[in-house]
Write a protein that holds these residues in place. Structure first.
Motif, PDB file in Angstrom:
ATOM      1  N   ASN A  25       0.660  -1.047  -0.131  1.00 27.87           N
ATOM      2  CA  ASN A  25      -0.035   0.145   0.023  1.00 27.87           C
ATOM      3  C   ASN A  25       0.880   1.264   0.114  1.00 27.87           C
ATOM      4  O   ASN A  25       0.298   2.392  -0.438  1.00 27.87           O
ATOM      5  CB  ASN A  25      -1.039   0.084   1.327  1.00 27.87           C
ATOM      6  N   LEU A  26       1.932   1.261   0.649  1.00 25.32           N
ATOM      7  CA  LEU A  26       2.657   2.405   0.790  1.00 25.32           C
ATOM      8  C   LEU A  26       3.329   2.644  -0.397  1.00 25.32           C
ATOM      9  O   LEU A  26       3.699   3.672  -1.067  1.00 25.32           O
ATOM     10  CB  LEU A  26       3.926   2.182   1.669  1.00 25.32           C
ATOM     11  N   PHE A  27       3.912   1.625  -1.412  1.00 26.31           N
ATOM     12  CA  PHE A  27       4.419   1.869  -2.552  1.00 26.31           C
ATOM     13  C   PHE A  27       3.451   2.419  -3.688  1.00 26.31           C
ATOM     14  O   PHE A  27       3.728   3.254  -4.439  1.00 26.31           O
ATOM     15  CB  PHE A  27       4.850   0.384  -2.928  1.00 26.31           C
ATOM     16  N   VAL A  28       2.228   1.823  -3.381  1.00 24.23           N
ATOM     17  CA  VAL A  28       0.925   2.399  -4.253  1.00 24.23           C
ATOM     18  C   VAL A  28       0.861   3.844  -3.867  1.00 24.23           C
ATOM     19  O   VAL A  28       0.694   4.748  -5.000  1.00 24.23           O
ATOM     20  CB  VAL A  28      -0.161   1.615  -4.326  1.00 24.23           C
ATOM     21  N   VAL A  29       0.822   4.378  -2.829  1.00 22.76           N
ATOM     22  CA  VAL A  29       0.527   5.379  -2.488  1.00 22.76           C
ATOM     23  C   VAL A  29       1.631   6.426  -2.860  1.00 22.76           C
ATOM     24  O   VAL A  29       1.377   7.745  -3.294  1.00 22.76           O
ATOM     25  CB  VAL A  29       0.347   5.634  -0.970  1.00 22.76           C
ATOM     26  N   LEU A  30       2.723   6.158  -2.810  1.00 26.35           N
ATOM     27  CA  LEU A  30       3.856   7.054  -3.386  1.00 26.35           C
ATOM     28  C   LEU A  30       4.062   6.999  -4.861  1.00 26.35           C
ATOM     29  O   LEU A  30       4.339   8.024  -5.486  1.00 26.35           O
ATOM     30  CB  LEU A  30       5.274   6.465  -2.536  1.00 26.35           C
ATOM     31  N   ALA A  31       3.979   6.035  -5.704  1.00 37.50           N
ATOM     32  CA  ALA A  31       4.196   5.693  -6.682  1.00 37.50           C
ATOM     33  C   ALA A  31       3.169   6.506  -7.647  1.00 37.50           C
ATOM     34  O   ALA A  31       3.475   7.174  -8.769  1.00 37.50           O
ATOM     35  CB  ALA A  31       4.007   4.202  -7.268  1.00 37.50           C
ATOM     36  N   ILE A  32       1.817   6.347  -7.559  1.00 40.83           N
ATOM     37  CA  ILE A  32       0.812   7.077  -8.393  1.00 40.83           C
ATOM     38  C   ILE A  32       0.910   8.543  -8.419  1.00 40.83           C
ATOM     39  O   ILE A  32       0.955   8.985  -9.222  1.00 40.83           O
ATOM     40  CB  ILE A  32      -0.514   6.598  -8.026  1.00 40.83           C
ATOM     41  N   PRO A  33       1.116   9.341  -7.183  1.00 37.89           N
ATOM     42  CA  PRO A  33       1.490  10.533  -7.267  1.00 37.89           C
ATOM     43  C   PRO A  33       2.995  11.204  -8.061  1.00 37.89           C
ATOM     44  O   PRO A  33       2.684  12.088  -8.699  1.00 37.89           O
ATOM     45  CB  PRO A  33       1.297  11.290  -5.906  1.00 37.89           C
ATOM     46  N   PHE A  34       3.705  10.194  -7.774  1.00 35.15           N
ATOM     47  CA  PHE A  34       4.742  10.539  -8.418  1.00 35.15           C
ATOM     48  C   PHE A  34       4.657  10.499 -10.285  1.00 35.15           C
ATOM     49  O   PHE A  34       5.327  11.267 -10.829  1.00 35.15           O
ATOM     50  CB  PHE A  34       5.820   9.651  -7.869  1.00 35.15           C
ATOM     51  N   CYS A  35       3.865   9.274 -10.493  1.00 38.24           N
ATOM     52  CA  CYS A  35       3.839   9.121 -11.769  1.00 38.24           C
ATOM     53  C   CYS A  35       2.922  10.325 -12.611  1.00 38.24           C
ATOM     54  O   CYS A  35       3.327  10.860 -13.584  1.00 38.24           O
ATOM     55  CB  CYS A  35       3.037   8.036 -12.290  1.00 38.24           C
ATOM     56  N   VAL A  36       1.984  10.709 -11.751  1.00 36.62           N
ATOM     57  CA  VAL A  36       1.185  11.773 -12.137  1.00 36.62           C
ATOM     58  C   VAL A  36       1.812  13.254 -12.271  1.00 36.62           C
ATOM     59  O   VAL A  36       1.829  14.162 -13.123  1.00 36.62           O
ATOM     60  CB  VAL A  36      -0.181  12.022 -11.064  1.00 36.62           C
ATOM     61  N   PHE A  37       2.684  13.568 -11.198  1.00 37.81           N
ATOM     62  CA  PHE A  37       3.764  14.566 -11.325  1.00 37.81           C
ATOM     63  C   PHE A  37       4.494  14.752 -12.354  1.00 37.81           C
ATOM     64  O   PHE A  37       4.545  15.804 -13.187  1.00 37.81           O
ATOM     65  CB  PHE A  37       4.359  14.763 -10.096  1.00 37.81           C
ATOM     66  N   MET A  38       5.350  13.549 -12.604  1.00 42.20           N
ATOM     67  CA  MET A  38       6.171  13.670 -13.905  1.00 42.20           C
ATOM     68  C   MET A  38       5.478  13.719 -15.281  1.00 42.20           C
ATOM     69  O   MET A  38       5.738  14.312 -15.978  1.00 42.20           O
ATOM     70  CB  MET A  38       6.829  12.238 -13.690  1.00 42.20           C
ATOM     71  N   GLY A  39       4.127  13.086 -15.413  1.00 44.03           N
ATOM     72  CA  GLY A  39       3.396  13.175 -16.593  1.00 44.03           C
ATOM     73  C   GLY A  39       3.057  14.730 -16.749  1.00 44.03           C
ATOM     74  O   GLY A  39       3.001  15.367 -17.781  1.00 44.03           O
ATOM     75  N   THR A  40       2.576  15.490 -15.717  1.00 45.71           N
ATOM     76  CA  THR A  40       2.253  16.551 -15.712  1.00 45.71           C
ATOM     77  C   THR A  40       3.261  17.546 -16.280  1.00 45.71           C
ATOM     78  O   THR A  40       3.196  18.730 -16.871  1.00 45.71           O
ATOM     79  CB  THR A  40       1.492  16.916 -14.350  1.00 45.71           C
ATOM     80  N   TRP A  41       4.392  17.361 -15.683  1.00 50.44           N
ATOM     81  CA  TRP A  41       5.627  18.219 -15.855  1.00 50.44           C
ATOM     82  C   TRP A  41       6.052  18.057 -17.136  1.00 50.44           C
ATOM     83  O   TRP A  41       6.463  18.904 -17.829  1.00 50.44           O
ATOM     84  CB  TRP A  41       6.651  17.600 -15.098  1.00 50.44           C
ATOM     85  N   GLN A  42       6.037  16.611 -17.908  1.00 50.83           N
ATOM     86  CA  GLN A  42       6.450  16.589 -19.201  1.00 50.83           C
ATOM     87  C   GLN A  42       5.436  17.500 -20.103  1.00 50.83           C
ATOM     88  O   GLN A  42       5.657  17.954 -21.398  1.00 50.83           O
ATOM     89  CB  GLN A  42       6.324  15.151 -19.613  1.00 50.83           C
ATOM     90  N   LEU A  43       4.023  17.226 -19.950  1.00 51.49           N
ATOM     91  CA  LEU A  43       3.279  18.034 -20.609  1.00 51.49           C
ATOM     92  C   LEU A  43       3.352  19.516 -20.610  1.00 51.49           C
ATOM     93  O   LEU A  43       3.049  20.167 -21.722  1.00 51.49           O
ATOM     94  CB  LEU A  43       1.584  17.573 -20.000  1.00 51.49           C
ATOM     95  N   GLY A  44       3.418  20.050 -19.249  1.00 50.03           N
ATOM     96  CA  GLY A  44       4.082  21.625 -19.389  1.00 50.03           C
ATOM     97  C   GLY A  44       5.198  21.559 -20.154  1.00 50.03           C
ATOM     98  O   GLY A  44       4.988  22.847 -21.040  1.00 50.03           O
ATOM     99  N   ARG A  45       6.167  20.878 -20.129  1.00 49.69           N
ATOM    100  CA  ARG A  45       7.168  21.208 -21.178  1.00 49.69           C
ATOM    101  C   ARG A  45       6.886  21.288 -22.752  1.00 49.69           C
ATOM    102  O   ARG A  45       7.262  22.109 -23.229  1.00 49.69           O
ATOM    103  CB  ARG A  45       8.067  19.941 -20.927  1.00 49.69           C
ATOM    104  N   PHE A  46       6.055  20.254 -22.973  1.00 48.20           N
ATOM    105  CA  PHE A  46       5.436  20.072 -24.455  1.00 48.20           C
ATOM    106  C   PHE A  46       4.559  21.381 -24.568  1.00 48.20           C
ATOM    107  O   PHE A  46       5.009  22.149 -25.708  1.00 48.20           O
ATOM    108  CB  PHE A  46       4.495  18.714 -24.616  1.00 48.20           C
ATOM    109  N   GLU A  47       3.738  22.009 -23.666  1.00 50.04           N
ATOM    110  CA  GLU A  47       3.086  23.072 -23.928  1.00 50.04           C
ATOM    111  C   GLU A  47       3.760  24.599 -24.010  1.00 50.04           C
ATOM    112  O   GLU A  47       3.604  25.178 -24.884  1.00 50.04           O
ATOM    113  CB  GLU A  47       2.096  23.361 -22.792  1.00 50.04           C
ATOM    114  N   ASP A  48       4.902  24.248 -23.255  1.00 46.18           N
ATOM    115  CA  ASP A  48       5.867  25.496 -23.590  1.00 46.18           C
ATOM    116  C   ASP A  48       6.625  25.599 -24.839  1.00 46.18           C
ATOM    117  O   ASP A  48       6.698  26.656 -25.349  1.00 46.18           O
ATOM    118  CB  ASP A  48       6.816  25.426 -22.360  1.00 46.18           C
ATOM    119  N   ARG A  49       6.947  24.522 -25.310  1.00 43.45           N
ATOM    120  CA  ARG A  49       7.686  24.435 -26.713  1.00 43.45           C
ATOM    121  C   ARG A  49       6.588  24.919 -27.501  1.00 43.45           C
ATOM    122  O   ARG A  49       6.795  25.699 -28.716  1.00 43.45           O
ATOM    123  CB  ARG A  49       7.954  23.133 -26.900  1.00 43.45           C
ATOM    124  N   VAL A  50       5.098  24.543 -27.673  1.00 46.32           N
ATOM    125  CA  VAL A  50       4.147  24.770 -28.373  1.00 46.32           C
ATOM    126  C   VAL A  50       4.104  26.233 -28.467  1.00 46.32           C
ATOM    127  O   VAL A  50       3.850  27.084 -29.394  1.00 46.32           O
ATOM    128  CB  VAL A  50       2.813  24.071 -28.294  1.00 46.32           C
TER     129      VAL A  50
END
Length: 306
Positions: free
Chosen positions: A14-39
């Protein structure tokens, strides 16, 4: 049924899931922001007028070079000093080299000026001499090159008088005076030497201002991180379901308890139920016992008569 979620093993899951999901969402959001900045930067570059058509400004007013000032006409006054040839540069699908001179400004700092491009190899080439005396140059401002820039030769070992990368870091070891962390390319051609008239080198677009491969890599990484988050959540539900089904089967008595193994059919294992062996030794023992019993049952007379 779900009390197993409080066991130490499931606490770790449970601890792994609680930490892994927010981390993946944060990294995905950050990469999306990088793409939007380039656009956004690409759209701004397309909507803005050509930087070379703007009025020229003094060099110091345009430094440091960024996405806005890159390509803007810059003015500088001084005298030409050291000259270098930059090999391995392509123009109009032809191989050639740049002719670069350092313009010593009034402040003592030098500005790299690409006066033009000539075809062929830089070794042994004869190029037109730079103008003498105090001159004022107006060229398109460019940021210093790096190892990822097109045409850069970062291997070193070039002959004397040649330069692999146009940057202050590369020139600081070749001259004994300070160099601007920028360079300009002259928009007009100069008279040529043995290789013909020098061609002006067009200004390059600022790095990161277009929809290049890196922009679509950011978009691909965005999808990957969100897929990872969904996969972690899916596997957690799958493990919980399997564990709950196992607990339910035990509670309903659907899982048989392990018992002693049965022996071979027709008899039980053990000292009392063991059968004599059917091998040669067992057969010989049985015949000997029968003979002993037969002799014991006879009388002396019968034994003698026989």
């Amino acid at each position: 049924m779900y009390r197993f979620l409080l066991t130490p093993r499931w606490w770790g899951i449970n601890l792994f899931v609680v930490l892994a999901i927010p981390f993946c969402v944060f990294m995905g959001t950050w990469q999306l922001g990088r793409f939007e900045d380039r656009v956004q930067s690409h759209e701004q570059a397309e909507n803005q007028p050509d930087p070379s058509t703007r009025a020229a400004k003094p060099l110091d007013e345009l430094l440091p070079v960024d996405k806005v000032t890159s390509g803007r006409p810059a003015m500088a006054t001084g005298t030409y000093g050291d000259q270098f040839l930059v090999p391995g540069r392509e123009l109009d699908d032809r191989q050639g080299f740049y002719v670069l001179n350092l313009l010593r400004t009034e402040g003592g700092k030098a500005l790299p000026v690409v006066r033009g491009w000539l075809p062929g190899t830089a070794s042994g080439a004869r190029v037109p001499a730079a103008p003498q005396g105090v001159v004022t140059v107006t060229g398109d401002l460019q940021a210093s090159e790096n190892i990822h820039s097109d045409g850069v030769d970062a291997r070193g070992g070039l002959p004397e008088g040649q330069l692999g990368m146009i940057s202050a870091a590369a020139l600081v070891n070749l001259v004994d005076y300070d160099v601007y962390d920028a360079w300009v390319t002259l928009p007009e051609a100069e008279a040529g030497g043995t290789g013909g008239a020098m061609k002006p080198v067009p200004a390059a677009a600022p790095a990161g201002s277009g929809l290049d491969l890196k922009a679509f890599q950011n978009l691909g990484y965005t999808g990957e991180w969100f897929v990872f988050a969904g996969f972690v959540l899916f596997m957690w539900f799958r493990l919980v379901r399997r564990e709950a089904e196992a607990v339910r089967d035990v509670a309903l008595g659907l899982v048989p308890e392990a018992g002693p193994a049965d022996g071979p059919e027709g008899g039980e294992t053990g000292p009392e139920g063991s059968r004599p062996e059917a091998g040669p030794e067992g057969a010989g023992a049985s015949e000997g016992e029968a003979a002993a019993q037969d002799l014991a049952g006879r009388t002396p007379e019968t034994a003698q008569g026989s």
